[in-house]
Design an enzyme around this catalytic site. Sequence first.
Site, PDB file in Angstrom:
ATOM      1  N   CYS A  52     -45.117 -15.830   6.467  1.00 11.89           N
ATOM      2  CA  CYS A  52     -45.636 -17.164   6.848  1.00 11.89           C
ATOM      3  C   CYS A  52     -47.172 -17.061   6.329  1.00 11.89           C
ATOM      4  O   CYS A  52     -47.541 -18.245   5.907  1.00 11.89           O
ATOM      5  CB  CYS A  52     -45.267 -17.300   8.135  1.00 11.89           C
ATOM      6  N   ASP A  84     -43.181 -15.525  14.880  1.00  8.18           N
ATOM      7  CA  ASP A  84     -41.998 -15.786  16.130  1.00  8.18           C
ATOM      8  C   ASP A  84     -40.549 -14.996  15.712  1.00  8.18           C
ATOM      9  O   ASP A  84     -39.822 -14.628  16.219  1.00  8.18           O
ATOM     10  CB  ASP A  84     -41.797 -17.399  15.997  1.00  8.18           C
ATOM     11  N   CYS A 125     -47.619 -19.800  10.165  1.00  6.51           N
ATOM     12  CA  CYS A 125     -46.636 -19.632  11.144  1.00  6.51           C
ATOM     13  C   CYS A 125     -47.228 -20.540  12.361  1.00  6.51           C
ATOM     14  O   CYS A 125     -48.246 -20.909  12.626  1.00  6.51           O
ATOM     15  CB  CYS A 125     -46.619 -18.380  11.604  1.00  6.51           C
ATOM     16  N   LYS A 127     -47.908 -21.031  15.501  1.00  2.00           N
ATOM     17  CA  LYS A 127     -48.880 -21.358  16.489  1.00  2.00           C
ATOM     18  C   LYS A 127     -50.291 -21.499  15.689  1.00  2.00           C
ATOM     19  O   LYS A 127     -51.350 -22.173  16.441  1.00  2.00           O
ATOM     20  CB  LYS A 127     -48.921 -20.269  17.530  1.00  2.00           C
ATOM     21  N   GLU A 447     -39.500 -18.351  22.894  1.00  4.48           N
ATOM     22  CA  GLU A 447     -38.220 -19.034  22.180  1.00  4.48           C
ATOM     23  C   GLU A 447     -37.026 -18.445  22.457  1.00  4.48           C
ATOM     24  O   GLU A 447     -37.042 -17.092  22.490  1.00  4.48           O
ATOM     25  CB  GLU A 447     -38.705 -19.275  20.791  1.00  4.48           C
ATOM     26  N   SER A 473     -36.964 -22.522  19.456  1.00  5.94           N
ATOM     27  CA  SER A 473     -37.434 -22.518  18.130  1.00  5.94           C
ATOM     28  C   SER A 473     -36.918 -23.898  17.519  1.00  5.94           C
ATOM     29  O   SER A 473     -35.909 -24.511  17.935  1.00  5.94           O
ATOM     30  CB  SER A 473     -36.676 -21.402  17.223  1.00  5.94           C
TER      31      SER A 473
END
Length: 557
Positions: A52, A84, A125, A127, A447, A473
């Site tokens: 990411c 994640d 990614c 957050k 998630e 997610s």
Amino acid sequence: MSYDPRARSRTLVDGPDRAPARSYFKSVGYTSEDLKRPLVMVAHSWIGTMPCNFNHRELASEVMAGVWAAGGTPMEVNTISISDGISMGTEGMKASLISRELIADSIELAAVGYSFDAAVIIVGCDKTIPAAAMALARLNIPGLILYGGSIAPGKYRGRDITIQDVFEGVGQHAAGKLSEEELEEIVDAACPGAGACGAQYTANTMATVMEFLGLSPMGSATVGATDRRKRKVAFQAGELVMKVLNDGLLPRDILTRQAFENGIICAASTGGSTNAVLHLLAIAHEAGVPLDIDDFDRISEQTPLIGDLRPGGRYVALDMDRAGGTRLLAKRLLEAGKLHGNVMTVTGRTIAEEAAEAVETPGQDVILPVEKALKPTGGLVILKGNLAPEGCVIKVAGHERMYHEGPARVFECEEDAFHAVTTGQIRPGDVVVIRNEGPKGGPGMREMLGVTAALVGEGLGESVALLTDGRFSGATRGLMAGHVAPEAAVGGPIALVREGDIISFDVKGRKLTLHVDEAELGRRRAEWKPRPPKYTRGVFAKYAAQVSSASTGAVTS
């Protein structure tokens, strides 16, 4: 009054008394002339553990070149990120949402500690994107957000696949529908290089939302991570931040109530992730803009679903870019009177002015005209009721059921629920309840893609419902209610559910109901005791002690 582009840095480096600071800077290569220019933070979250954010150093070099060319002195700052997708289904996933606060805090600390005049924050990614917006809102210094870009789709037996196919493949394998060799073939193909998850999951949802909020240049987010155009986009971001600085355009000038409504409209019109609710509430909190969970339902109800994007639709993020990108999406919504066109963006132009430059690829069917919308209303729905007095969030981007009623199957953590799904213990009609996974109870609000994808892979996606005080997610699909609040850890009604209780989801009526009479619930409430905290020291314990309800964004400040 003109804006002083060196208002902050001159207090750090100018004058005889600041000689020690200049000496330190010169030791790492900056010259006296460099220190007379505005200091620009180029922050990113490169980390060598996931795709990411893997291109952030490369993009940072281009951004810094743009800053130099436009008269600034860039300085690179690095923070952390949690994948994640990698941590999903493990204790490590609890670190993900907590990292949002830490990333915002670390950007804020670096910006204040080095008296930066402006900032470009490179994100990837999930957050890292809301964290960047939260930090800019707190600091209120000229700045912008640059998305690292989406990963290209993988190729498996002639069709495009994403990480969603891997998660659902786990359930298919458990059901005997996919061999171990076939699953590994999908694993090898799904993620072909750098970039964030490829469809309208949380990263791409929030990246496009940043353009509609006005914090990212319109058209920058949909350019893929490995697209050769991305370097140019990064260089232009470095040039742009100097214009933003010289103009004195501040984040809180951009982050108005109408801008937040535009952000919600963007997420709703593309079938975006339910995490947009959590993150936009948190950003609004930092910006001091009133925003309520019910606003999402109201705005989504007025917004047509016109982006045919996975997981509910057919296409991935790079298809949206080829179709015409966010400018075309904004143009479609403006034509239908669904967007606030006069909202200012970081380019110094309004969103209507940006949308006017949209170029549509002939014959594309990724972004549809409003009169051909996939659904007349958007993908985000807020349910309330005696099981979620503060609300919960579901996504109805596909063809989800509007009503479900069934017996509760209660699990105290994600791992227990996943085991039950993959060992055939869940039956059609069941309502899977996963609790003690909220912001405080997790802590960190994991998630549940592992569970939801396994249900789909097992063939139960259309016959089972799920609710949790945790999150989902952006790749989750099916009738799934997340962010149930108040959470179990604080004695919310989800803590009182027992095996076999009847629960109903009424999407049209906006109700999530536990069919147990009030007298019985009162007896259960009197017997309920909080579970001991899972962490008593360190970052997890600090977060659990400070975090607010999911219904207010799970913020800690």
